[in-house]
Design an enzyme around this catalytic site. Structure first.
Site, PDB file in Angstrom:
ATOM      1  N   SER A 100       0.677  -1.167   0.164  1.00 32.47           N
ATOM      2  CA  SER A 100      -0.061   0.115   0.099  1.00 32.47           C
ATOM      3  C   SER A 100       0.826   1.249   0.200  1.00 32.47           C
ATOM      4  O   SER A 100       1.304   1.781   1.124  1.00 32.47           O
ATOM      5  CB  SER A 100      -0.861  -0.020   1.373  1.00 32.47           C
ATOM      6  N   LYS A 175      -6.687   2.461  -3.088  1.00 30.82           N
ATOM      7  CA  LYS A 175      -6.474   1.295  -1.810  1.00 30.82           C
ATOM      8  C   LYS A 175      -6.319   2.371  -0.394  1.00 30.82           C
ATOM      9  O   LYS A 175      -6.857   2.204   0.481  1.00 30.82           O
ATOM     10  CB  LYS A 175      -5.085   0.956  -1.922  1.00 30.82           C
ATOM     11  N   LYS A 244       0.066   4.753   8.624  1.00 29.04           N
ATOM     12  CA  LYS A 244       0.622   5.422   7.378  1.00 29.04           C
ATOM     13  C   LYS A 244      -0.320   5.385   6.289  1.00 29.04           C
ATOM     14  O   LYS A 244      -0.334   6.512   5.515  1.00 29.04           O
ATOM     15  CB  LYS A 244       1.644   4.289   6.946  1.00 29.04           C
TER      16      LYS A 244
HETATM   17  P1  NAD Z   1       5.054  -6.617   7.439  1.00 30.22           P
HETATM   18  O1  NAD Z   1       5.659  -5.481   8.044  1.00 30.22           O
HETATM   19  O2  NAD Z   1       4.496  -7.789   8.146  1.00 30.22           O
HETATM   20  O3  NAD Z   1       6.029  -7.289   6.391  1.00 30.22           O
HETATM   21  C1  NAD Z   1       6.899  -6.328   5.528  1.00 30.22           C
HETATM   22  C2  NAD Z   1       8.109  -6.898   5.216  1.00 30.22           C
HETATM   23  O4  NAD Z   1       8.877  -6.306   4.307  1.00 30.22           O
HETATM   24  C3  NAD Z   1       8.946  -7.399   6.418  1.00 30.22           C
HETATM   25  O5  NAD Z   1       9.222  -8.917   6.543  1.00 30.22           O
HETATM   26  C4  NAD Z   1      10.435  -6.553   6.138  1.00 30.22           C
HETATM   27  O6  NAD Z   1      11.571  -7.302   6.852  1.00 30.22           O
HETATM   28  C5  NAD Z   1      10.281  -6.542   4.901  1.00 30.22           C
HETATM   29  N1  NAD Z   1      11.094  -5.492   4.297  1.00 30.22           N
HETATM   30  C6  NAD Z   1      10.921  -4.258   4.579  1.00 30.22           C
HETATM   31  N2  NAD Z   1      11.781  -3.386   3.731  1.00 30.22           N
HETATM   32  C7  NAD Z   1      12.432  -4.336   2.970  1.00 30.22           C
HETATM   33  C8  NAD Z   1      13.626  -4.147   1.837  1.00 30.22           C
HETATM   34  N3  NAD Z   1      14.153  -2.862   1.601  1.00 30.22           N
HETATM   35  N4  NAD Z   1      13.902  -5.244   1.242  1.00 30.22           N
HETATM   36  C9  NAD Z   1      13.496  -6.355   1.548  1.00 30.22           C
HETATM   37  N5  NAD Z   1      12.466  -6.487   2.721  1.00 30.22           N
HETATM   38  C10 NAD Z   1      11.843  -5.708   3.505  1.00 30.22           C
HETATM   39  O7  NAD Z   1       3.893  -6.060   6.628  1.00 30.22           O
HETATM   40  P2  NAD Z   1       2.496  -6.392   6.083  1.00 30.22           P
HETATM   41  O8  NAD Z   1       1.685  -6.611   7.020  1.00 30.22           O
HETATM   42  O9  NAD Z   1       2.899  -7.814   5.388  1.00 30.22           O
HETATM   43  O10 NAD Z   1       2.265  -5.415   4.915  1.00 30.22           O
HETATM   44  C11 NAD Z   1       2.850  -5.434   3.672  1.00 30.22           C
HETATM   45  C12 NAD Z   1       2.153  -4.262   3.011  1.00 30.22           C
HETATM   46  O11 NAD Z   1       0.843  -4.730   2.847  1.00 30.22           O
HETATM   47  C13 NAD Z   1       1.858  -2.903   3.467  1.00 30.22           C
HETATM   48  O12 NAD Z   1       2.123  -1.761   2.442  1.00 30.22           O
HETATM   49  C14 NAD Z   1       0.620  -2.960   4.233  1.00 30.22           C
HETATM   50  O13 NAD Z   1       0.077  -1.631   4.314  1.00 30.22           O
HETATM   51  C15 NAD Z   1      -0.137  -3.735   3.197  1.00 30.22           C
HETATM   52  N6  NAD Z   1      -1.455  -4.357   3.678  1.00 30.22           N
HETATM   53  C16 NAD Z   1      -1.404  -4.896   4.744  1.00 30.22           C
HETATM   54  C17 NAD Z   1      -2.511  -5.719   5.356  1.00 30.22           C
HETATM   55  C18 NAD Z   1      -2.416  -6.519   6.697  1.00 30.22           C
HETATM   56  O14 NAD Z   1      -3.658  -6.822   7.003  1.00 30.22           O
HETATM   57  N7  NAD Z   1      -1.427  -6.716   7.226  1.00 30.22           N
HETATM   58  C19 NAD Z   1      -3.676  -5.656   4.459  1.00 30.22           C
HETATM   59  C20 NAD Z   1      -3.640  -5.059   3.209  1.00 30.22           C
HETATM   60  C21 NAD Z   1      -2.355  -4.333   2.849  1.00 30.22           C
END
Ligand code: NAD
Length: 307
Positions: A100, A175, A244
């Site tokens: 997102s 989104k 965010k």
């Molecule tokens: P999360 O924090 O669990 O996962 C993010 C991952 O990215 C982590 O494992 C982190 O180590 C990795 N990361 C960060 N920077 C990096 C880089 N430069 N290189 C490699 N790896 C890197 O987050 P999430 O909950 O999986 O969410 C991911 C995205 O999806 C976000 O944008 C969030 O807003 C969106 N989203 C989340 C949900 C939810 O319910 N969790 C639902 C819809 C959308």
């Protein structure tokens, strides 16, 4: 040109649940996360998953890369930073950003990549960890038709609903507006349940009735019962990510010069909660309700004689 090998960067709450659906199609997937243990855990259970140690290494090995990272700045760094995707990509490769992200950053990044002959679409998701696990996410996809069509086969296994939203960046704009509404839904639901609880109503009964009535929203349907009335305050969506998303929506309102008094008030309430929470690490998005209960001085609980 079909995507024959795929990269996936960001094996967090969402990514770790999305990759297995694509892996089940048999396509080789090269994964990378700053947390190597997360990638290794996935590779242990799928023999077509390969762990890489940088974004560049992923890009070198594949035709297209999916990013599922916290936000736009992380995607930018992953694409253009040290050992980034552009160091490994060849002309005609593709970036699919499912995070997102900030829509204006997506438009800029797509331009920078296009100058190097790399295509980009944005395909953010709704449905949470539960939808990711089930492969029933809703996808909102921005980009050129030919680019989107090229990616369909790797996107479809994760989704129940796929919508085209327009040019690159439009998926991210939609989104953030969805998440603005879901944030406001929580505010509206908490206020109504708080009034009812103080009057002596059972908040669970309130949700049951409202969910069959015109006041129903995503919060009365899900998190009020599952996280607040149950007093679990868990869920799979981090507070920092929710906050965010709200900030992105408010910035989008600013740059489009759209007056949004109601959303602005909601944002003030989220800002107040953010300050009150202090250390937000490990906190879930539903934490807003805990702040609201503190602010109001009572809790949204079932009546004491009714456990
Ligand atoms: P999360 O924090 O669990 O996962 C993010 C991952 O990215 C982590 O494992 C982190 O180590 C990795 N990361 C960060 N920077 C990096 C880089 N430069 N290189 C490699 N790896 C890197 O987050 P999430 O909950 O999986 O969410 C991911 C995205 O999806 C976000 O944008 C969030 O807003 C969106 N989203 C989340 C949900 C939810 O319910 N969790 C639902 C819809 C959308």
């Amino acid at each position: 040109m079909t995507i024959k090998t795929l990269g996936f960067i960001g094996i967090g709450k969402m990514g770790s649940r999305m990759v297995p659906h694509i892996a089940a199609t048999g396509i080789p997937i090269h994964v990378f996360d700053l947390n190597e243990d997360a990638s290794k855990a996935l590779a242990r259970s799928h023999n077509n998953i390969v762990v890489e140690n940088s974004a560049a290494a992923v890009a070198k090995a594949v035709d297209a890369v999916i990013t599922m990272l916290p936000a736009g700045p992380d995607v930018n760094f992953c694409a253009l930073g040290e050992n980034g995707l552009v160091d490994g990509f060849s002309e005609g490769n593709m970036l699919i950003d499912m995070s997102s992200s900030q829509p204006w950053m997506t438009v800029e990044l797509a331009g920078a990549l296009a100058a190097k002959g790399i295509d980009m679409i944005d395909a953010p998701v709704s449905g949470g960890a539960r939808g990711a696990e089930a492969g029933t996410l809703t996808l909102m996809i921005g980009g050129k038709d030919e680019h989107v069509e090229r990616c369909r086969a790797v996107l479809e296994p994760m989704a129940a609903h796929i919508f085209r939203t327009g040019d690159v960046g439009s998926g991210h704009a939609l989104k953030t507006l969805n998440n603005l509404l879901s944030g406001l839904n929580t505010v509206a639901a908490a206020e109504a349940l708080m009034i009812g609880t103080r009057f002596g109503l059972d908040p669970e009964v309130m949700c049951n009735v409202i969910n069959e009535s015109t006041g129903m929203n995503s919060s009365t349907k899900r998190n009020m019962k599952e996280q607040v009335i149950s007093r679990k305050f868990g869920g799979g969506f981090a507070w920092d990510l929710k906050f965010k998303d709200y900030k992105i929506a408010m910035e989008l309102a600013r740059v489009t010069e759209t007056p949004v008094p109601f959303s602005s008030l909601g944002f003030q309430l989220y800002e107040a909660a953010n300050t009150w929470i202090g250390d937000t690490s490990g906190k879930q998005s539903i934490e807003w309700v805990r702040w609201y209960e503190h602010f109001v001085g009572s809790e949204i609980r079932k009546p004491a004689n009714d456990s």
